[in-house]
Scaffold this motif. Structure first.
Motif, mmCIF file in Angstrom:
data_model
loop_
_atom_site.group_PDB
_atom_site.id
_atom_site.type_symbol
_atom_site.label_atom_id
_atom_site.label_comp_id
_atom_site.label_asym_id
_atom_site.label_seq_id
_atom_site.Cartn_x
_atom_site.Cartn_y
_atom_site.Cartn_z
ATOM 1 N N ASP A 1 25.236 -40.582 40.577
ATOM 2 C CA ASP A 1 25.367 -39.678 40.138
ATOM 3 C C ASP A 1 23.736 -38.989 40.502
ATOM 4 O O ASP A 1 23.500 -38.948 39.432
ATOM 5 C CB ASP A 1 25.491 -39.583 39.005
ATOM 6 C CG ASP A 1 27.461 -39.242 38.452
ATOM 7 O OD1 ASP A 1 27.978 -39.679 39.219
ATOM 8 O OD2 ASP A 1 27.626 -39.954 37.295
ATOM 9 N N SER B 1 36.922 -40.632 28.772
ATOM 10 C CA SER B 1 36.229 -41.593 27.669
ATOM 11 C C SER B 1 35.120 -41.119 26.711
ATOM 12 O O SER B 1 34.442 -41.918 25.928
ATOM 13 C CB SER B 1 34.880 -42.295 28.957
ATOM 14 O OG SER B 1 34.164 -41.404 29.350
ATOM 15 N N TYR C 1 30.470 -45.896 25.734
ATOM 16 C CA TYR C 1 30.119 -47.408 26.287
ATOM 17 C C TYR C 1 30.950 -48.201 26.122
ATOM 18 O O TYR C 1 30.958 -48.660 25.043
ATOM 19 C CB TYR C 1 29.349 -47.320 26.948
ATOM 20 C CG TYR C 1 28.483 -46.732 27.631
ATOM 21 C CD1 TYR C 1 28.957 -46.332 29.181
ATOM 22 C CD2 TYR C 1 27.355 -45.355 27.076
ATOM 23 C CE1 TYR C 1 28.331 -45.234 29.549
ATOM 24 C CE2 TYR C 1 26.531 -44.779 27.998
ATOM 25 C CZ TYR C 1 27.139 -44.529 29.464
ATOM 26 O OH TYR C 1 26.964 -43.620 30.187
ATOM 27 N N ARG D 1 24.823 -44.485 35.150
ATOM 28 C CA ARG D 1 24.014 -44.598 34.899
ATOM 29 C C ARG D 1 23.026 -46.642 34.560
ATOM 30 O O ARG D 1 22.125 -46.742 34.877
ATOM 31 C CB ARG D 1 23.242 -43.895 33.547
ATOM 32 C CG ARG D 1 23.563 -41.919 34.166
ATOM 33 C CD ARG D 1 23.586 -41.346 33.168
ATOM 34 N NE ARG D 1 24.967 -41.535 31.889
ATOM 35 C CZ ARG D 1 24.567 -40.871 31.324
ATOM 36 N NH1 ARG D 1 24.014 -40.178 30.710
ATOM 37 N NH2 ARG D 1 26.055 -40.633 30.640
HETATM 38 O O1 S5P Z 1 36.724 -39.941 31.612
HETATM 39 C C1 S5P Z 1 36.122 -40.079 32.370
HETATM 40 C C2 S5P Z 1 35.785 -39.894 33.739
HETATM 41 C C3 S5P Z 1 35.088 -39.697 34.462
HETATM 42 S S1 S5P Z 1 35.692 -39.620 36.248
HETATM 43 N N1 S5P Z 1 34.236 -40.500 31.473
HETATM 44 C C4 S5P Z 1 33.309 -40.382 32.718
HETATM 45 O O2 S5P Z 1 32.381 -40.819 32.706
HETATM 46 N N2 S5P Z 1 33.909 -40.403 34.667
HETATM 47 C C5 S5P Z 1 33.159 -40.754 35.163
HETATM 48 O O3 S5P Z 1 32.269 -41.417 35.699
HETATM 49 C C6 S5P Z 1 31.419 -39.434 34.900
HETATM 50 O O4 S5P Z 1 31.701 -38.388 35.613
HETATM 51 C C7 S5P Z 1 30.352 -40.306 35.489
HETATM 52 O O5 S5P Z 1 30.530 -39.266 37.162
HETATM 53 C C8 S5P Z 1 30.575 -41.463 35.791
HETATM 54 C C9 S5P Z 1 29.851 -41.540 34.245
HETATM 55 O O6 S5P Z 1 28.568 -42.181 34.564
HETATM 56 P P1 S5P Z 1 27.630 -43.107 33.034
HETATM 57 O O7 S5P Z 1 26.440 -42.859 34.119
HETATM 58 O O8 S5P Z 1 27.941 -42.594 32.040
HETATM 59 O O9 S5P Z 1 28.210 -44.139 33.355
#
Ligand code: S5P
Length: 259
Positions: A39, A152, A212, A231
């Motif tokens: 991202d 999530s 998370y 991230r």
């Molecule tokens: O429920 C969800 C679905 C998706 S696809 N929760 C998410 O976080 N995502 C995606 O996963 C979100 O759009 C992002 O691109 C990635 C999580 O990113 P992180 O930086 O929090 O690990």
């Protein structure tokens, strides 16, 4: 632990879609269930991190609409890296409109997503038409689609009967739907791959509702086949060694489910 405790090789043999078979064979060959969510907003930054982290992932997930200098050449480079490092391209577009509109969004505009993304995802909220709209073009191109059956983020509405209805919708489109974005094991049908975002080496949340869990929790307790990490890797001081850590944690957790 859930019922599907099969190796990637067995899973590859027991699923139907050629893209699922390809994904499981990549996971087996490269010993990884890690999807990188890249991202970032500049194409060179994306290509650079994908070229270095590519050897450790089975999927690279994009949000092309955040790329400031998007171009056809960017997509060509990304597709070259997918071949070079043997991973699958997943555009996280989360289509959520009537079939005709999502078909237009999938094929047209600046991004022409259907021309390069192996996988896209859709929100089931509009009903089956959202799948039919993507499938109209995607099926003949050998593409696949994931349903966002659970999320999530804190307070999300994709729960209970909504999630159950999503599984039914997937079962009605097994020729095109290859799995779910989810937070738990939704079905034992080997045709459906479970991909779980919201993964970090240490659990917790961000300031905007993201929640998370650890790779172990995602794979062993929640039943994820693939862990999606953004991230946790792209903001690390050393993304490559951090990606290796996620790869190892995710893969070791998978090995534990086979015991
Ligand atoms: O429920 C969800 C679905 C998706 S696809 N929760 C998410 O976080 N995502 C995606 O996963 C979100 O759009 C992002 O691109 C990635 C999580 O990113 P992180 O930086 O929090 O690990």
């Amino acid at each position: 632990v859930f019922a599907v405790c099969k190796s990637y090789r067995e899973r590859s043999e027991s699923c139907q879609h050629s893209l699922s078979k390809k994904l499981y064979s990549i996971m087996e060959t490269k010993s990884t269930n890690l999807a990188l969510s890249v991202d970032l907003t500049k194409s060179n930054d994306i290509l650079q991190i994908v070229d270095t982290v590519g050897p450790f992932v089975c999927i690279v997930k994009t949000h092309v609409d955040i790329v400031e200098d998007f171009s056809q050449s960017f997509v060509n480079h990304l597709s070259d890296l997918a071949k070079k490092h043997n991973f699958i391209l997943f555009e996280d577009r989360k289509f959520a409109d009537i079939g005709n509109t999502v078909n237009c969004q999938y094929n047209n505009g600046i991004f022409k997503i259907s021309s390069w993304a192996d996988i896209v995802n859709v929100h089931p909220v509009p009903g089956e038409g959202v799948i039919a709209g993507i499938k109209q073009t995607g099926l003949s191109l050998g593409r696949g689609c994931l349903l966002v059956a659970e999320m999530s983020s804190k307070g999300n509405l994709a729960t209970g009967d909504y999630t159950k209805a999503a599984v039914k919708m997937a079962e009605n489109h097994k020729d095109f739907v290859i799995g779910f974005i989810c937070q738990s094991r939704l079905t034992d049908d080997p045709n459906f791959i479970h991909m779980t975002p919201g993964v970090k080496l240490s659990s917790g949340d961000d300031a905007l509702g993201q929640q998370y869990s650890t790779p172990e929790d995602a794979v062993i307790n929640k039943g994820a086949d693939v862990i999606i990490v953004g991230r946790g890797i792209i903001q690390a001081t050393d993304p490559v060694s951090t990606a290796k850590q996620y790869q190892q944690a995710g893969y070791n957790a998978y090995l534990q489910t086979l015991k």
